[in-house]
Design a protein around this motif. Structure first.
Motif, PDB file in Angstrom:
ATOM      1  N   UNK A   1       1.404  -1.482  -0.422  1.00  0.00           N
ATOM      2  CA  UNK A   1       0.369  -0.006   0.088  1.00  0.00           C
ATOM      3  C   UNK A   1       0.650   0.971   0.150  1.00  0.00           C
ATOM      4  N   UNK A   2       1.739   0.941   0.844  1.00  0.00           N
ATOM      5  CA  UNK A   2       3.086   2.547   0.733  1.00  0.00           C
ATOM      6  C   UNK A   2       3.796   2.893  -0.826  1.00  0.00           C
ATOM      7  N   UNK A   3       4.075   1.681  -1.109  1.00  0.00           N
ATOM      8  CA  UNK A   3       4.802   1.759  -2.731  1.00  0.00           C
ATOM      9  C   UNK A   3       4.094   1.187  -3.556  1.00  0.00           C
ATOM     10  N   UNK A   4       2.397   1.279  -3.814  1.00  0.00           N
ATOM     11  CA  UNK A   4       1.594   1.188  -4.441  1.00  0.00           C
ATOM     12  C   UNK A   4       2.128   1.727  -5.647  1.00  0.00           C
ATOM     13  N   UNK A   5       2.578   3.493  -5.770  1.00  0.00           N
ATOM     14  CA  UNK A   5       2.749   4.272  -7.109  1.00  0.00           C
ATOM     15  C   UNK A   5       4.257   3.949  -7.319  1.00  0.00           C
ATOM     16  N   UNK A   6       4.993   3.745  -6.501  1.00  0.00           N
ATOM     17  CA  UNK A   6       6.239   3.387  -7.314  1.00  0.00           C
ATOM     18  C   UNK A   6       6.760   2.298  -7.157  1.00  0.00           C
ATOM     19  N   UNK A   7       7.332   1.691  -8.195  1.00  0.00           N
ATOM     20  CA  UNK A   7       7.953   0.477  -8.769  1.00  0.00           C
ATOM     21  C   UNK A   7       8.243  -0.137 -10.000  1.00  0.00           C
ATOM     22  N   UNK A   8       9.097  -0.265 -10.424  1.00  0.00           N
ATOM     23  CA  UNK A   8       9.032  -0.917 -11.685  1.00  0.00           C
ATOM     24  C   UNK A   8       9.140  -2.112 -12.354  1.00  0.00           C
ATOM     25  N   UNK A   9       7.416  -1.304 -13.014  1.00  0.00           N
ATOM     26  CA  UNK A   9       6.590  -2.713 -13.948  1.00  0.00           C
ATOM     27  C   UNK A   9       7.905  -3.590 -14.692  1.00  0.00           C
ATOM     28  N   UNK A  10       8.457  -3.287 -15.633  1.00  0.00           N
ATOM     29  CA  UNK A  10       8.777  -4.289 -16.416  1.00  0.00           C
ATOM     30  C   UNK A  10       9.669  -5.180 -14.885  1.00  0.00           C
ATOM     31  N   UNK A  11      10.757  -4.925 -14.068  1.00  0.00           N
ATOM     32  CA  UNK A  11      11.518  -5.925 -13.401  1.00  0.00           C
ATOM     33  C   UNK A  11      10.609  -6.802 -12.165  1.00  0.00           C
ATOM     34  N   UNK A  12       8.974  -6.235 -12.047  1.00  0.00           N
ATOM     35  CA  UNK A  12       8.122  -7.019 -11.623  1.00  0.00           C
ATOM     36  C   UNK A  12       7.652  -8.283 -12.607  1.00  0.00           C
ATOM     37  N   UNK A  13       7.503  -7.685 -13.443  1.00  0.00           N
ATOM     38  CA  UNK A  13       7.276  -8.956 -14.629  1.00  0.00           C
ATOM     39  C   UNK A  13       7.843  -9.640 -15.469  1.00  0.00           C
ATOM     40  N   UNK A  14       9.472  -9.485 -15.070  1.00  0.00           N
ATOM     41  CA  UNK A  14      10.309 -10.605 -14.271  1.00  0.00           C
ATOM     42  C   UNK A  14      10.345 -10.978 -13.313  1.00  0.00           C
ATOM     43  N   UNK A  15      10.299 -10.913 -12.345  1.00  0.00           N
ATOM     44  CA  UNK A  15      10.720 -11.182 -11.118  1.00  0.00           C
ATOM     45  C   UNK A  15      10.243 -12.309 -10.455  1.00  0.00           C
ATOM     46  N   UNK A  16       8.475 -11.847 -10.636  1.00  0.00           N
ATOM     47  CA  UNK A  16       7.419 -12.234 -10.087  1.00  0.00           C
ATOM     48  C   UNK A  16       7.551 -13.173 -10.367  1.00  0.00           C
ATOM     49  N   UNK A  17       6.833 -13.990 -11.823  1.00  0.00           N
ATOM     50  CA  UNK A  17       6.648 -15.053 -12.272  1.00  0.00           C
ATOM     51  C   UNK A  17       8.161 -16.311 -12.301  1.00  0.00           C
ATOM     52  N   UNK A  18       9.523 -15.667 -12.353  1.00  0.00           N
ATOM     53  CA  UNK A  18      10.669 -16.170 -11.965  1.00  0.00           C
ATOM     54  C   UNK A  18      10.849 -16.842 -10.878  1.00  0.00           C
ATOM     55  N   UNK A  19      10.426 -15.813  -9.604  1.00  0.00           N
ATOM     56  CA  UNK A  19      10.439 -16.145  -8.258  1.00  0.00           C
ATOM     57  C   UNK A  19       9.605 -17.440  -8.309  1.00  0.00           C
ATOM     58  N   UNK A  20       7.916 -17.250  -8.409  1.00  0.00           N
ATOM     59  CA  UNK A  20       6.959 -18.265  -8.641  1.00  0.00           C
ATOM     60  C   UNK A  20       7.939 -20.112  -8.522  1.00  0.00           C
ATOM     61  N   UNK A  21       8.813 -19.458 -10.155  1.00  0.00           N
ATOM     62  CA  UNK A  21       9.131 -21.021 -10.582  1.00  0.00           C
ATOM     63  C   UNK A  21       9.980 -21.162  -9.599  1.00  0.00           C
ATOM     64  N   UNK A  22      11.133 -20.604  -8.559  1.00  0.00           N
ATOM     65  CA  UNK A  22      11.811 -20.952  -7.470  1.00  0.00           C
ATOM     66  C   UNK A  22      11.340 -21.301  -6.711  1.00  0.00           C
ATOM     67  N   UNK A  23      10.554 -20.426  -6.495  1.00  0.00           N
ATOM     68  CA  UNK A  23       9.534 -21.244  -4.577  1.00  0.00           C
ATOM     69  C   UNK A  23       9.081 -22.708  -5.151  1.00  0.00           C
ATOM     70  N   UNK A  24       8.567 -23.081  -6.383  1.00  0.00           N
ATOM     71  CA  UNK A  24       8.539 -24.713  -6.768  1.00  0.00           C
ATOM     72  C   UNK A  24       9.623 -25.598  -6.502  1.00  0.00           C
ATOM     73  N   UNK A  25      11.065 -25.391  -7.277  1.00  0.00           N
ATOM     74  CA  UNK A  25      12.379 -26.225  -7.272  1.00  0.00           C
ATOM     75  C   UNK A  25      12.184 -25.685  -5.643  1.00  0.00           C
ATOM     76  N   UNK A  26      11.843 -24.716  -4.479  1.00  0.00           N
ATOM     77  CA  UNK A  26      11.877 -24.731  -3.302  1.00  0.00           C
ATOM     78  C   UNK A  26      11.024 -26.309  -3.073  1.00  0.00           C
ATOM     79  N   UNK A  27       9.924 -25.738  -3.004  1.00  0.00           N
ATOM     80  CA  UNK A  27       8.831 -26.873  -2.120  1.00  0.00           C
ATOM     81  C   UNK A  27       9.295 -28.770  -2.527  1.00  0.00           C
TER      82      UNK A  27
END
Length: 251
Positions: free
Chosen positions: A62-88
């Motif tokens: 909520x505090x940073x809802x207007x300040x973020x890099x969308x291009x980085x989120x498009x890369x890091x969130x799906x790849x991060x999910x994949x990393x969690x699955x590997x960890x599991x």
């Protein structure tokens, strides 16, 4: 959680540090699990702290809802999910000690590279998709094991020289998504339970206070000092993780 006063004091400190990290002071929250491990087994500590991470994430988003890099989120969130699955899938084969050594070595190496390049003019780099996916998977994987994926996240994002609040917002939103994705797997592995959630609820106000303290500190630091602080904390935490992991392996 144990009713011993020292256990609750350590847990409160850990919760406040998690909140500060979500408020923008990257890496501070990485200390939380090692700190809790002084009074709890590492996996139990990780399970206890996950609800605090998730709630702190909500305030941070909520505090940073207007300040973020969308291009980085498009890369890091799906790849991060994949990393969690590997960890599991690999949770039963990889110990906390090995994970700590991997993260600690990576963080120390990154800071060493930064120091070696000190004084050399640096041009902000664009987000590179293949590199981002590799480091994003590593971020999700290490975050799943020990809640400490900040080192690999910073290896990808810091060279881009984002504005300090955009850097903080990108970090907050990335780990908010990854932490939410960890809940089912933690529950399935028995690292998260009804009792741990109830204990975490008591500590939520402390974490929220830490979030606003982190925002306050982030906004009042100059950009240059902010990145010096981030790198210094990365080095301290990485050395601590490396030392702890090697000690556990040798013992």
């Amino acid at each position: 959680m144990s009713s011993a006063p020292e256990a609750w004091v350590v847990a409160a400190i850990a919760a406040f540090l998690i909140g500060m990290a979500k408020g923008g002071l990257a890496n501070v929250g990485v200390i939380a699990v090692p700190l809790m491990s002084l009074v709890k087994p590492p996996l139990t500590a990780a399970g206890l702290l996950l609800p605090i991470y998730v709630v702190s994430d909500a305030f941070g988003v909520w505090l940073y809802r207007h300040r973020y890099s969308a291009s980085n989120l498009r890369i890091l969130i799906p790849s991060g999910f994949f990393g969690v699955l590997i960890g599991w899938l690999l949770a039963g084969q990889i110990s906390d000690a090995i994970a700590s050594v991997i993260v600690g070595f990576t963080g120390c190496g990154f800071v060493a590279v930064l120091l070696a390049r000190r004084g050399v003019p640096s041009v902000p780099r664009q987000a590179n998709v293949p590199k981002g996916w590799f480091l994003g998977v590593a971020t999700g994987f290490t975050s799943f094991l020990t809640h400490s994926g900040a080192a690999t996240f910073q290896m990808f994002v810091l060279p881009q020289r984002l504005d300090k609040t955009m850097f903080a917002g990108t970090s907050t939103l990335t780990f908010a998504a990854i932490n939410l994705f960890k809940i089912p797997s933690y529950w399935a592995l028995g690292q998260l339970s009804t009792s741990s959630v109830m204990s975490a609820l008591v500590l939520i106000p402390v974490a929220v206070a830490g979030t606003f303290a982190g925002v306050f500190a982030t906004r009042r630091l100059s950009t240059s000092w902010f990145f010096i602080l981030v790198q210094a904390m990365l080095l301290v935490v990485s050395i601590q993780l490396l030392w702890r992991g090697m000690s556990d392996i040798l013992n």
